[in-house]
Design an enzyme around this catalytic site. Structure first.
Site, short mmCIF file in Angstrom:
data_model
loop_
_atom_site.label_atom_id
_atom_site.label_comp_id
_atom_site.label_asym_id
_atom_site.label_seq_id
_atom_site.Cartn_x
_atom_site.Cartn_y
_atom_site.Cartn_z
CB THR A 189 3.95 -9.34 -0.83
OG1 THR A 189 3.45 -8.26 -0.07
CG2 THR A 189 2.80 -10.01 -1.54
CE LYS A 443 5.89 -1.13 2.99
NZ LYS A 443 5.79 -0.71 1.62
CD1 TRP A 448 4.69 -5.78 3.62
CD2 TRP A 448 3.45 -4.19 4.58
NE1 TRP A 448 4.15 -5.01 2.63
CE2 TRP A 448 3.39 -4.03 3.18
CE3 TRP A 448 2.74 -3.30 5.39
CZ2 TRP A 448 2.65 -3.02 2.58
CZ3 TRP A 448 2.02 -2.29 4.79
CH2 TRP A 448 1.97 -2.15 3.40
P1 ADP Z 1 7.01 -1.52 -1.59
O1 ADP Z 1 7.43 -1.37 -0.16
O2 ADP Z 1 8.11 -1.84 -2.48
O3 ADP Z 1 6.21 -0.35 -2.09
P2 ADP Z 1 5.14 -3.53 -0.65
O4 ADP Z 1 4.36 -4.50 -1.45
O5 ADP Z 1 5.93 -4.02 0.49
O6 ADP Z 1 6.03 -2.80 -1.70
O7 ADP Z 1 4.19 -2.39 -0.08
C1 ADP Z 1 3.21 -1.79 -0.87
C2 ADP Z 1 2.36 -0.85 -0.02
O8 ADP Z 1 3.20 0.17 0.56
C3 ADP Z 1 1.31 -0.09 -0.77
O9 ADP Z 1 0.14 -0.85 -0.99
C4 ADP Z 1 1.07 1.09 0.16
O10 ADP Z 1 0.23 0.74 1.26
C5 ADP Z 1 2.47 1.37 0.69
N1 ADP Z 1 3.10 2.41 -0.14
C6 ADP Z 1 4.04 2.25 -1.10
N2 ADP Z 1 4.40 3.43 -1.62
C7 ADP Z 1 3.66 4.38 -1.00
C8 ADP Z 1 3.55 5.81 -1.13
N3 ADP Z 1 4.30 6.52 -1.96
N4 ADP Z 1 2.64 6.42 -0.33
C9 ADP Z 1 1.87 5.74 0.54
N5 ADP Z 1 1.94 4.40 0.70
C10 ADP Z 1 2.81 3.72 -0.06
#
Ligand code: ADP
Length: 549
Positions: A189, A443, A448
């Site tokens: 990540t 994001k 990212w």
């Molecule tokens: P993924 O994209 O599979 O959720 P990542 O590790 O790339 O995994 O990203 C995680 C981050 O994405 C979280 O810490 C948060 O900041 C953001 N995120 C994930 N799901 C949500 C959601 N439903 N609402 C807001 N932010 C989210």
């Protein structure tokens, strides 16, 4: 007193055995350029055994890592099953990483073999020579034989066609007995800055997570379902949907590389999924397409799982009201396998009141615990008002990172809890509502972009005095980077020049497309860039923003 229960290990091998025997009649359907191709789970089991035999014949032993550079398709699923079940570790390489990071993670994980899709050969080939530990590359997919194999061979690695290797093997494999706490898979990540960090999943964590994803509070899966993971298998395990489908016997519909609304809708109408998962950007795109062509609605879909970024209520409402498609928000991170909470509304809520819950990140799943911790370290009440960092713990939440070289890595944990870097509250009913992100990242379309890396790169320009990058809302990509730049006195710079300057270090989609030239970057009392002020300036139109792409 000890229990009288048998001590069976919760392994990917047991999940595979169940899915490919008890549910041998279920199928995996993969999109092709002009239709679909499919195989039953019984065939999948045999091909997984062939792949395991093939990898053994190439020298893969013990817990060595095997990388995959693949879209969501049947071959990637074979790798998901064979690699962990033979005792090796599946390392899903994210094809969207910037090349330096891709090379870093392949070397850091010491990948021995990489399986690459025919359509991704051109993306991998230039970086293969730098992947020091890789000795074999397997090229998979219907067009593998006509891919540019010489571009891979010039790296000096052995290159084989996946199907040629499988054709020579037995479809029986002597699957080893494994310890459920051993490594099964890993995923890197990319954080705020520095090198990506490796999260290593165990067989047990993958097993428990898959069960949680299958429950009614998330996907409610059974063998009557057909699951379409649009979220990539190279990003946080496609939210566990592949293993969850094998576990419940649900068939899988794999979109391969066709992720735009038009081919996706066509594929959904052909493969008839009942449950699907993707980031809001994808569903936004699908919404626009269905608004133009309502008769292309995927009528089989009973549930859309959506997350990875906040899922706007407006998007959920539009899909439901205009096209009868039900969306459920989920929250999680690569570090949490990833699904940790899901947003089904509470019982007995009137229609309109429901949206406040559906716009939330939902309730944690059984197994995961959540708490809100304020800046002073105090745990906050579940009153829906007290705001702080969300912290989580549980059997599918990581407790560390794999051999990380980040000197600040300990700060990611607090007394056994994972610090998520997400900021929000939890209400009396246990619903999490995220309002901000403490981590300095953006994001965009589910992937990212590090604002700190962009700032450092910009400030390396001789005519840039300071630069601060924030995420701004974007209808299509959820967020896009806005770069606020202070230019050296007497110099002049344009967004196009700065984009060109950055393009040697960043992928095109990571480059800021909004620019502001300001006199100085606002600072907090301790002298850090005050991004809250920048966000307010942007929201209140107090800075002139130039668009460039
Ligand atoms: P993924 O994209 O599979 O959720 P990542 O590790 O790339 O995994 O990203 C995680 C981050 O994405 C979280 O810490 C948060 O900041 C953001 N995120 C994930 N799901 C949500 C959601 N439903 N609402 C807001 N932010 C989210």
């Amino acid at each position: 007193m000890r229990s009288t229960m048998q001590d069976a290990q919760l392994t990917i091998g047991s999940l595979m055995k169940h899915g490919t025997t008890v549910h041998g009649d279920s199928e995996v359907v993969t999109a092709t350029s002009d239709g679909t191709r499919s195989q039953t789970y019984a065939e999948l089991g045999k091909r997984a055994a062939r792949l395991a035999n093939g990898l053994r014949s190439l020298g893969v032993e013990g817990d060595q890592r095997v990388g995959t550079f693949q879209w969501n398709n049947a071959e990637h699923l074979e790798a998901y099953l064979a690699i962990p079940s033979m005792g090796a570790v599946l390392h899903t390489l994210n094809i969207r990483l910037f090349p330096q990071q891709l090379v870093y993670i392949a070397n850091h994980a010491e990948d021995q073999v990489v399986i690459v899709d025919d359509s991704l050969v051109g993306l991998l080939a230039p970086h293969l020579p730098e992947m020091e530990t890789v000795h074999h590359v397997l090229v998979a997919g219907p067009d593998a034989a006509s891919a540019d194999l010489d571009s891979l061979r010039s790296s000096g690695k052995e290159v084989l066609l996946y199907e040629d290797l499988l054709a020579e093997q037995s479809d029986e494999f002597d699957w080893p007995e494994l310890d459920e706490r051993d490594a099964a898979a890993m995923c890197y990540t990319s954080g705020t800055t520095g090198n990506p960090k490796g999260v290593v999943y165990s067989h047990r964590s993958a097993w428990l997570h898959s069960q949680a994803v299958s429950t009614g509070n998330v996907g409610g899966l059974s063998f009557h379902d057909r699951v379409l993971p649009i979220v990539p298998m190279f990003h946080a395990n496609a939210w566990g949907l592949a293993y969850a489908a094998l576990m419940s016997g649900a068939s899988l519909c794999m979109p391969d590389r066709w992720l735009q609304a038009e081919p996706l809708c066509r594929f959904m109408n052909e493969s008839k999924p009942t449950v699907s998962g993707a980031v809001p950007t994808v569903w936004n795109d699908v919404l626009g397409h269905l608004d133009r062509f309502p008769d292309r609605k995927p009528a089989s879909l009973r549930l859309i799982l959506c997350g990875g970024s906040a899922v706007p209520v407006s998007l959920q409402k539009a899909l439901q009201d205009r096209h009868g498609l039900l969306v459920r928000q989920a929250w999680g991170m690569t570090e949490t396998s990833p699904v940790a909470s899901a947003g089904m509304p509470p019982v007995g809520i009137e229609a309109e009141g429901e949206w406040s819950y559906r716009g939330s990140q939902g309730r944690v799943l059984c197994g995961v615990e959540g708490r809100i911790v304020a800046d002073d370290g105090s745990e906050q009440p579940w009153d829906g008002r007290a705001v702080g960092e969300l912290q989580v713990r549980g059997p599918w939440v990581t407790a560390s990172y794999y051999e990380s070289d980040d000197p600040d890595v300990d700060q990611k944990f607090d007394d056994g809890w994972l610090r998520t870097g997400d900021v929000g509250s939890i209400d009396e009913l246990g619903y999490i509502r995220l309002s901000d992100r403490a981590k300095d990242v953006i994001k965009s379309g589910g992937e990212w972009i590090s604002s700190v890396d962009l700032e450092n790169a910009l400030m390396a320009h001789e005519d840039v005095v300071e630069a601060a990058v924030i995420g701004i809302p974007d209808e299509k990509w959820d967020e896009r980077p806005l770069a606020s730049v202070v230019v050296r006195e007497g110099a002049s710079l344009t967004p196009a020049e700065l984009r060109e300057f950055l393009s040697k270090d960043f992928a095109k989609w990571q480059l800021p497309d909004a620019w502001a030239f300001i006199d100085e970057v606002p600072r907090t009392s301790v002298g850090k860039f005050d991004k809250k002020v920048l966000r307010r300036w942007y929201a209140e139109d107090e800075i002139a923003v130039e668009k460039a792409d």
